[in-house]
Scaffold this motif. Structure first.
Motif, PDB file in Angstrom:
ATOM      1  N   LEU A 116       0.856  -1.173   0.000  1.00  0.00           N
ATOM      2  CA  LEU A 116       0.000   0.000   0.000  1.00  0.00           C
ATOM      3  C   LEU A 116       0.896   1.228   0.000  1.00  0.00           C
ATOM      4  O   LEU A 116       1.752   1.365   0.873  1.00  0.00           O
ATOM      5  N   THR A 117       0.757   2.111  -0.993  1.00  0.00           N
ATOM      6  CA  THR A 117       1.560   3.326  -1.048  1.00  0.00           C
ATOM      7  C   THR A 117       0.679   4.529  -1.296  1.00  0.00           C
ATOM      8  O   THR A 117      -0.406   4.422  -1.871  1.00  0.00           O
ATOM      9  N   ALA A 118       1.171   5.674  -0.866  1.00  0.00           N
ATOM     10  CA  ALA A 118       0.512   6.952  -1.133  1.00  0.00           C
ATOM     11  C   ALA A 118       1.551   7.870  -1.760  1.00  0.00           C
ATOM     12  O   ALA A 118       2.656   8.000  -1.240  1.00  0.00           O
ATOM     13  N   TRP A 119       1.187   8.466  -2.898  1.00  0.00           N
ATOM     14  CA  TRP A 119       2.071   9.345  -3.647  1.00  0.00           C
ATOM     15  C   TRP A 119       1.421  10.701  -3.812  1.00  0.00           C
ATOM     16  O   TRP A 119       0.242  10.796  -4.126  1.00  0.00           O
ATOM     17  N   LYS A 120       2.208  11.767  -3.692  1.00  0.00           N
ATOM     18  CA  LYS A 120       1.727  13.132  -3.916  1.00  0.00           C
ATOM     19  C   LYS A 120       2.361  13.652  -5.198  1.00  0.00           C
ATOM     20  O   LYS A 120       3.533  13.401  -5.471  1.00  0.00           O
ATOM     21  N   PHE A 121       1.576  14.363  -5.988  1.00  0.00           N
ATOM     22  CA  PHE A 121       2.037  14.934  -7.249  1.00  0.00           C
ATOM     23  C   PHE A 121       1.845  16.449  -7.217  1.00  0.00           C
ATOM     24  O   PHE A 121       0.849  16.931  -6.671  1.00  0.00           O
ATOM     25  N   PRO A 122       2.762  17.213  -7.834  1.00  0.00           N
ATOM     26  CA  PRO A 122       2.692  18.674  -7.776  1.00  0.00           C
ATOM     27  C   PRO A 122       1.660  19.298  -8.715  1.00  0.00           C
ATOM     28  O   PRO A 122       1.584  20.517  -8.807  1.00  0.00           O
ATOM     29  N   SER A 123       0.867  18.485  -9.396  1.00  0.00           N
ATOM     30  CA  SER A 123      -0.175  19.012 -10.281  1.00  0.00           C
ATOM     31  C   SER A 123      -1.469  18.247 -10.054  1.00  0.00           C
ATOM     32  O   SER A 123      -1.463  17.135  -9.520  1.00  0.00           O
ATOM     33  N   THR A 124      -2.567  18.822 -10.499  1.00  0.00           N
ATOM     34  CA  THR A 124      -3.857  18.146 -10.317  1.00  0.00           C
ATOM     35  C   THR A 124      -3.995  16.928 -11.222  1.00  0.00           C
ATOM     36  O   THR A 124      -4.793  16.047 -10.939  1.00  0.00           O
ATOM     37  N   MET A 125      -3.229  16.856 -12.298  1.00  0.00           N
ATOM     38  CA  MET A 125      -3.314  15.718 -13.227  1.00  0.00           C
ATOM     39  C   MET A 125      -2.288  14.622 -12.919  1.00  0.00           C
ATOM     40  O   MET A 125      -2.352  13.541 -13.498  1.00  0.00           O
ATOM     41  N   GLY A 126      -1.342  14.876 -12.032  1.00  0.00           N
ATOM     42  CA  GLY A 126      -0.272  13.924 -11.754  1.00  0.00           C
ATOM     43  C   GLY A 126      -0.760  12.547 -11.324  1.00  0.00           C
ATOM     44  O   GLY A 126      -0.279  11.522 -11.812  1.00  0.00           O
ATOM     45  N   ALA A 127      -1.716  12.503 -10.401  1.00  0.00           N
ATOM     46  CA  ALA A 127      -2.217  11.216  -9.910  1.00  0.00           C
ATOM     47  C   ALA A 127      -2.955  10.458 -11.008  1.00  0.00           C
ATOM     48  O   ALA A 127      -2.813   9.233 -11.127  1.00  0.00           O
ATOM     49  N   ASP A 128      -3.728  11.166 -11.823  1.00  0.00           N
ATOM     50  CA  ASP A 128      -4.437  10.504 -12.926  1.00  0.00           C
ATOM     51  C   ASP A 128      -3.445   9.946 -13.948  1.00  0.00           C
ATOM     52  O   ASP A 128      -3.637   8.844 -14.470  1.00  0.00           O
ATOM     53  N   ASP A 129      -2.390  10.711 -14.230  1.00  0.00           N
ATOM     54  CA  ASP A 129      -1.361  10.224 -15.155  1.00  0.00           C
ATOM     55  C   ASP A 129      -0.665   8.986 -14.593  1.00  0.00           C
ATOM     56  O   ASP A 129      -0.419   8.022 -15.316  1.00  0.00           O
ATOM     57  N   ALA A 130      -0.368   9.004 -13.294  1.00  0.00           N
ATOM     58  CA  ALA A 130       0.285   7.861 -12.653  1.00  0.00           C
ATOM     59  C   ALA A 130      -0.633   6.636 -12.671  1.00  0.00           C
ATOM     60  O   ALA A 130      -0.175   5.511 -12.899  1.00  0.00           O
ATOM     61  N   LEU A 131      -1.914   6.864 -12.442  1.00  0.00           N
ATOM     62  CA  LEU A 131      -2.875   5.764 -12.486  1.00  0.00           C
ATOM     63  C   LEU A 131      -2.927   5.151 -13.881  1.00  0.00           C
ATOM     64  O   LEU A 131      -2.934   3.927 -14.036  1.00  0.00           O
ATOM     65  N   ALA A 132      -2.930   5.993 -14.901  1.00  0.00           N
ATOM     66  CA  ALA A 132      -2.925   5.486 -16.282  1.00  0.00           C
ATOM     67  C   ALA A 132      -1.668   4.641 -16.531  1.00  0.00           C
ATOM     68  O   ALA A 132      -1.737   3.594 -17.185  1.00  0.00           O
ATOM     69  N   THR A 133      -0.544   5.077 -15.989  1.00  0.00           N
ATOM     70  CA  THR A 133       0.697   4.305 -16.123  1.00  0.00           C
ATOM     71  C   THR A 133       0.572   2.964 -15.419  1.00  0.00           C
ATOM     72  O   THR A 133       0.959   1.926 -15.968  1.00  0.00           O
ATOM     73  N   ILE A 181       2.770  -5.440 -13.093  1.00  0.00           N
ATOM     74  CA  ILE A 181       2.314  -5.145 -11.739  1.00  0.00           C
ATOM     75  C   ILE A 181       0.854  -5.571 -11.656  1.00  0.00           C
ATOM     76  O   ILE A 181       0.157  -5.624 -12.670  1.00  0.00           O
ATOM     77  N   THR A 182       0.390  -5.887 -10.447  1.00  0.00           N
ATOM     78  CA  THR A 182      -1.020  -6.160 -10.231  1.00  0.00           C
ATOM     79  C   THR A 182      -1.580  -5.010  -9.403  1.00  0.00           C
ATOM     80  O   THR A 182      -1.107  -4.757  -8.294  1.00  0.00           O
ATOM     81  N   LEU A 183      -2.547  -4.306  -9.963  1.00  0.00           N
ATOM     82  CA  LEU A 183      -3.206  -3.205  -9.276  1.00  0.00           C
ATOM     83  C   LEU A 183      -4.461  -3.771  -8.618  1.00  0.00           C
ATOM     84  O   LEU A 183      -5.444  -4.067  -9.286  1.00  0.00           O
ATOM     85  N   ALA A 212      -3.042  13.218  -5.409  1.00  0.00           N
ATOM     86  CA  ALA A 212      -2.419  12.076  -4.735  1.00  0.00           C
ATOM     87  C   ALA A 212      -3.029  10.781  -5.253  1.00  0.00           C
ATOM     88  O   ALA A 212      -4.192  10.742  -5.637  1.00  0.00           O
ATOM     89  N   LEU A 213      -2.200   9.758  -5.255  1.00  0.00           N
ATOM     90  CA  LEU A 213      -2.633   8.420  -5.644  1.00  0.00           C
ATOM     91  C   LEU A 213      -2.349   7.482  -4.489  1.00  0.00           C
ATOM     92  O   LEU A 213      -1.233   7.444  -3.967  1.00  0.00           O
ATOM     93  N   PHE A 214      -3.369   6.765  -4.069  1.00  0.00           N
ATOM     94  CA  PHE A 214      -3.253   5.739  -3.041  1.00  0.00           C
ATOM     95  C   PHE A 214      -3.474   4.421  -3.756  1.00  0.00           C
ATOM     96  O   PHE A 214      -4.526   4.221  -4.363  1.00  0.00           O
ATOM     97  N   ALA A 215      -2.486   3.519  -3.718  1.00  0.00           N
ATOM     98  CA  ALA A 215      -2.587   2.294  -4.515  1.00  0.00           C
ATOM     99  C   ALA A 215      -2.203   1.069  -3.708  1.00  0.00           C
ATOM    100  O   ALA A 215      -1.245   1.090  -2.936  1.00  0.00           O
TER     101      ALA A 215
END
Length: 172
Positions: free
Chosen positions: A4-21, A31-33, A118-121
């Protein structure tokens, strides 16, 4: 073992971009999401917008009540019927059982601010070198993880987040 990780991004689109990745890496079987949730906080909003992902392995490993509880505690955003007060105290106890403590909640509150995301995954079975390469240059800041101290230090080094103090706990 799930991470379980939590990531912060400096833009409002950062978490969505990371999720797409992450979703692309999952299709490539790198990876298994298991579950995830995204927080976006536009500059002009008083509160962040949160959303849990759907149609993941097993219909969501953590479930909406977990994400609702967590985001309610962090952002004072009552989700899914979470009642502030006694229920919030019970929720705080529940999330601390999985390593999400007051320090984590305070840290996320301080760092996820208007203009960020932020992305929590919850993930497993990562082919580490391929995942790391996919995220190189993303400007992500690791807020929390349940990896061992050595694994966390290595992850922080890869993402250029070496000045952060080590934290114990669980997230991703």
């Amino acid at each position: 073992m799930a991470t379980l990780t939590a990531w912060k991004f400096p833009s409002t689109m950062g978490a969505d971009d990371a999720l797409a990745t992450l979703e692309r890496l999952q299709k490539e079987e790198l990876i298994t999401l298991l579950d995830a949730a995204v927080v976006t906080w536009p500059e002009d909003r008083k509160r962040p917008k949160t959303r849990q992902l759907h149609s993941l392995v097993g219909g969501g490993a953590l479930g909406g009540s977990f994400w609702g509880m967590l985001f309610g505690l962090i952002f004072f955003v009552p989700l899914l019927g979470l009642v502030i007060g006694a229920a919030a105290g019970a929720a705080a106890g529940s999330v601390s059982d999985v390593g999400i403590d007051d320090d984590f909640i305070r840290d996320v509150r301080e760092k996820v601010t208007p203009g960020s995301s932020a992305l929590f995954a919850l993930t497993s079975n990562a082919v580490t070198d391929k995942v790391v390469e996919a995220f190189r240059g993303s400007h992500a800041e690791l807020l929390h993880t349940n990896l061992s101290s050595d694994q966390e230090a290595q992850l922080r080094e890869v993402f250029g987040d070496v000045d952060e103090p080590e934290r114990a706990g669980a997230t991703m």
